[in-house]
Design a protein around this motif. Structure first.
Motif, short mmCIF file in Angstrom:
data_model
loop_
_atom_site.label_atom_id
_atom_site.label_comp_id
_atom_site.label_asym_id
_atom_site.label_seq_id
_atom_site.Cartn_x
_atom_site.Cartn_y
_atom_site.Cartn_z
N ARG A 136 0.83 -1.22 0.00
CA ARG A 136 0.00 0.00 0.00
C ARG A 136 0.86 1.25 0.00
O ARG A 136 0.38 2.34 0.29
CB ARG A 136 -0.92 0.02 1.24
CG ARG A 136 -1.89 -1.14 1.30
CD ARG A 136 -2.74 -1.11 2.55
NE ARG A 136 -3.64 -2.23 2.62
CZ ARG A 136 -3.31 -3.45 3.05
NH1 ARG A 136 -2.06 -3.68 3.44
NH2 ARG A 136 -4.19 -4.43 3.07
N GLN A 177 -9.46 5.77 0.68
CA GLN A 177 -8.15 5.14 0.87
C GLN A 177 -7.14 5.92 0.02
O GLN A 177 -7.01 5.70 -1.19
CB GLN A 177 -8.21 3.66 0.47
CG GLN A 177 -9.27 2.88 1.26
CD GLN A 177 -9.20 1.38 1.06
OE1 GLN A 177 -8.27 0.72 1.51
NE2 GLN A 177 -10.20 0.83 0.41
N VAL A 208 -2.20 -4.34 -4.34
CA VAL A 208 -3.21 -4.58 -3.30
C VAL A 208 -4.60 -4.49 -3.94
O VAL A 208 -4.86 -3.62 -4.79
CB VAL A 208 -3.09 -3.59 -2.11
CG1 VAL A 208 -3.28 -2.14 -2.54
CG2 VAL A 208 -4.08 -3.92 -1.00
N TYR A 209 -5.47 -5.41 -3.55
CA TYR A 209 -6.86 -5.38 -4.02
C TYR A 209 -7.61 -4.31 -3.26
O TYR A 209 -7.35 -4.05 -2.08
CB TYR A 209 -7.56 -6.71 -3.72
CG TYR A 209 -7.12 -7.87 -4.56
CD1 TYR A 209 -7.50 -7.96 -5.88
CD2 TYR A 209 -6.36 -8.91 -4.02
CE1 TYR A 209 -7.12 -9.06 -6.66
CE2 TYR A 209 -5.98 -10.00 -4.79
CZ TYR A 209 -6.36 -10.07 -6.11
OH TYR A 209 -5.99 -11.13 -6.88
N ILE A 210 -8.59 -3.71 -3.92
CA ILE A 210 -9.50 -2.76 -3.26
C ILE A 210 -10.92 -3.27 -3.46
O ILE A 210 -11.46 -3.23 -4.56
CB ILE A 210 -9.36 -1.33 -3.85
CG1 ILE A 210 -7.91 -0.84 -3.74
CG2 ILE A 210 -10.32 -0.35 -3.17
CD1 ILE A 210 -7.39 -0.64 -2.33
N GLY A 211 -11.49 -3.75 -2.36
CA GLY A 211 -12.83 -4.32 -2.44
C GLY A 211 -13.94 -3.29 -2.24
O GLY A 211 -15.09 -3.53 -2.59
N THR A 212 -13.57 -2.13 -1.67
CA THR A 212 -14.61 -1.14 -1.36
C THR A 212 -15.21 -0.50 -2.61
O THR A 212 -16.10 0.35 -2.50
CB THR A 212 -14.06 -0.03 -0.43
OG1 THR A 212 -12.82 0.40 -0.97
CG2 THR A 212 -13.86 -0.52 0.97
N VAL A 261 -13.37 -6.07 -8.81
CA VAL A 261 -12.37 -5.65 -7.82
C VAL A 261 -11.32 -4.76 -8.51
O VAL A 261 -11.05 -4.91 -9.71
CB VAL A 261 -11.70 -6.88 -7.14
CG1 VAL A 261 -10.72 -7.61 -8.03
CG2 VAL A 261 -11.06 -6.52 -5.81
N PRO A 294 4.71 -5.39 5.17
CA PRO A 294 4.66 -6.30 6.32
C PRO A 294 3.90 -7.58 5.97
O PRO A 294 2.87 -7.53 5.29
CB PRO A 294 3.91 -5.50 7.38
CG PRO A 294 3.24 -4.39 6.65
CD PRO A 294 3.97 -4.15 5.37
N LYS A 321 -0.85 -15.97 8.70
CA LYS A 321 -1.92 -16.75 8.06
C LYS A 321 -2.15 -18.01 8.86
O LYS A 321 -1.25 -18.50 9.54
CB LYS A 321 -1.48 -17.15 6.63
CG LYS A 321 -1.09 -16.01 5.73
CD LYS A 321 -2.27 -15.20 5.28
CE LYS A 321 -1.84 -14.10 4.31
NZ LYS A 321 -2.95 -13.22 3.94
C1 LIG Z 1 -11.35 -9.16 -2.18
C2 LIG Z 1 -10.34 -8.33 -1.42
C3 LIG Z 1 -10.64 -7.01 -1.11
C4 LIG Z 1 -9.70 -6.22 -0.43
N1 LIG Z 1 -9.97 -4.89 -0.21
C5 LIG Z 1 -9.03 -4.11 0.37
C6 LIG Z 1 -9.25 -2.72 0.51
O1 LIG Z 1 -10.30 -2.17 0.14
N2 LIG Z 1 -8.26 -1.99 1.07
C7 LIG Z 1 -7.08 -2.54 1.48
O2 LIG Z 1 -6.22 -1.80 1.96
N3 LIG Z 1 -6.84 -3.86 1.37
C8 LIG Z 1 -7.78 -4.65 0.81
N4 LIG Z 1 -7.53 -5.98 0.62
C9 LIG Z 1 -6.25 -6.56 1.07
C10 LIG Z 1 -6.43 -7.31 2.40
O3 LIG Z 1 -6.61 -6.38 3.43
C11 LIG Z 1 -5.19 -8.19 2.61
O4 LIG Z 1 -5.11 -9.16 1.61
C12 LIG Z 1 -5.24 -8.86 4.00
O5 LIG Z 1 -5.14 -7.93 5.02
C13 LIG Z 1 -4.10 -9.88 4.15
O6 LIG Z 1 -2.87 -9.23 3.96
P1 LIG Z 1 -1.85 -9.71 2.83
O7 LIG Z 1 -2.52 -9.54 1.49
O8 LIG Z 1 -0.66 -8.81 2.98
O9 LIG Z 1 -1.54 -11.15 3.08
C14 LIG Z 1 -8.45 -6.79 -0.03
C15 LIG Z 1 -8.17 -8.13 -0.34
C16 LIG Z 1 -9.09 -8.88 -1.03
C17 LIG Z 1 -8.73 -10.30 -1.40
#
Ligand SMILES: Cc1cc2nc3c(=O)[nH]c(=O)nc-3n(C[C@H](O)[C@H](O)[C@H](O)COP(=O)(O)O)c2cc1C
Length: 300
Positions: free
Chosen positions: A32, A83, A148-152, A174, A186, A190
């Motif tokens: 991020r 965000q 990083v994915y953004i689901g919002t 997404v 970081p 898991k």
């Molecule tokens: C479908 C999906 C939606 C997510 N949406 C957000 C988001 O809106 N903002 C964000 O900062 N991270 C988002 N994430 C990332 C997750 O927060 C992150 O994968 C989780 O905390 C685990 O951390 P890691 O990916 O570093 O293993 C999303 C992940 C997925 C799979």
């Protein structure tokens, strides 16, 4: 199941990996924090090409990826999703289910087509889209980028449709932020495979091991009790279940002396009473995007 559950990805798994692919998959983390550095078209295309080679039901590839580099559009996403880091990513990729392309092909070829009215097609195309996205994340990692994915984005379906000029039959799933990481991301703990993988049949782990597994995953975290948090938790428990349950939850918190992670996640963060709200609106939105698999459909 006996003995201790291995709850953390780094317990029991050697740090020496047999190859770089396995290392990347085990050491990945969401990024991020992006450098200003642009992604060259050559690198970006290589990453995208790795995505489109993913498995796809019937090899139909019912998805489209909108590549976004425009600062104004990135700003709009950052603002609407609340965000800030989103607009710092040099490239955003909006992954969409896309039945429009296939519908046009079917029309041109005088073939029948009902995919946008079919839950089966929707179900598979959702998976196709995400599998492609995940391959893109791995390809990006392999080339030294982060994502990083953004689901919002599900809070802004109509804005996305207008901004990206999505036609009927194209549904945003997404968003992915892509760029060069400013620093090492970081690694989140898991669950280990002992928790997630079942042998031959589904097996429930005993309650005490289940609590230990979650507790270790969240590093035994707890949250301070404040009057505002207690009040909110009481309201959420009451509205999502019952006044008796709300009293029980508050009593448990007072007895343990802190708010636990489950109470925080489902009571304060993803508030249980609000999460199911708007389900019907989401279905209406889908219909407005040209999808109506949830209503009855008659052929002929
Ligand atoms: C479908 C999906 C939606 C997510 N949406 C957000 C988001 O809106 N903002 C964000 O900062 N991270 C988002 N994430 C990332 C997750 O927060 C992150 O994968 C989780 O905390 C685990 O951390 P890691 O990916 O570093 O293993 C999303 C992940 C997925 C799979």
């Amino acid at each position: 199941m006996s003995g201790r559950v291995k709850t953390q990805y780094n317990l029991g798994i050697p740090k020496v990996y047999p190859n770089d692919t396995i290392r990347l998959l085990n050491e990945r983390a969401s990024c991020r924090n992006f450098l200003k550095k642009k992604i060259s078209p050559r690198i970006l295309n290589r990453i995208l090409e790795s995505g489109v080679h993913a498995a796809s039901g019937g090899n139909l590839q019912p998805y489209s990826i909108i590549k976004i580099e425009n600062a104004g559009v990135k700003h709009a996403f950052a603002e609407k999703c609340s965000q800030d880091f989103i607009e710092k990513a040099p490239v955003l990729l909006m992954f969409c289910i896309d039945w429009r392309r296939l519908q046009r092909w079917a029309d041109l070829e005088n073939a029948p087509f009902t995919a946008t009215s079919s839950f089966r097609h929707f179900w598979i195309s959702f998976q196709d889209t995400i599998i492609c996205a995940q391959n893109i994340c791995t390809a990006a990692d392999a080339l030294g980028l982060g994502s990083v994915y953004i689901g919002t984005v599900l809070e802004m379906f109509h804005d996305i449709r207008a901004m990206l000029e999505l036609p009927d039959g194209v549904f945003p799933v997404v968003l992915l932020c892509l760029g060069y990481p400013k620093s090492e991301s970081p690694k989140r703990l898991k669950f280990g495979i002992d928790v997630l993988v079942h042998h031959e049949k589904y097996h429930e782990i005993p309650d005490d091991l289940l609590r230990t597994a979650f507790s270790e995953k969240y590093s035994h975290r707890s949250f301070e009790i404040t009057p505002e948090r207690l009040q909110m938790l009481h309201e959420v428990c009451r509205d999502s279940r019952s006044p008796e349950f709300a009293d029980r939850c508050i009593k448990a918190i007072e007895k343990q002396g802190f708010i636990n992670v489950a109470q925080f996640i489902f009571g304060l963060h993803y508030s249980a009473h609000k999460m199911p709200l708007g389900n019907e609106d989401f279905l209406k939105i889908m219909q407005q995007f040209g999808f109506n698999w949830f209503s009855s459909f008659k052929t002929g």
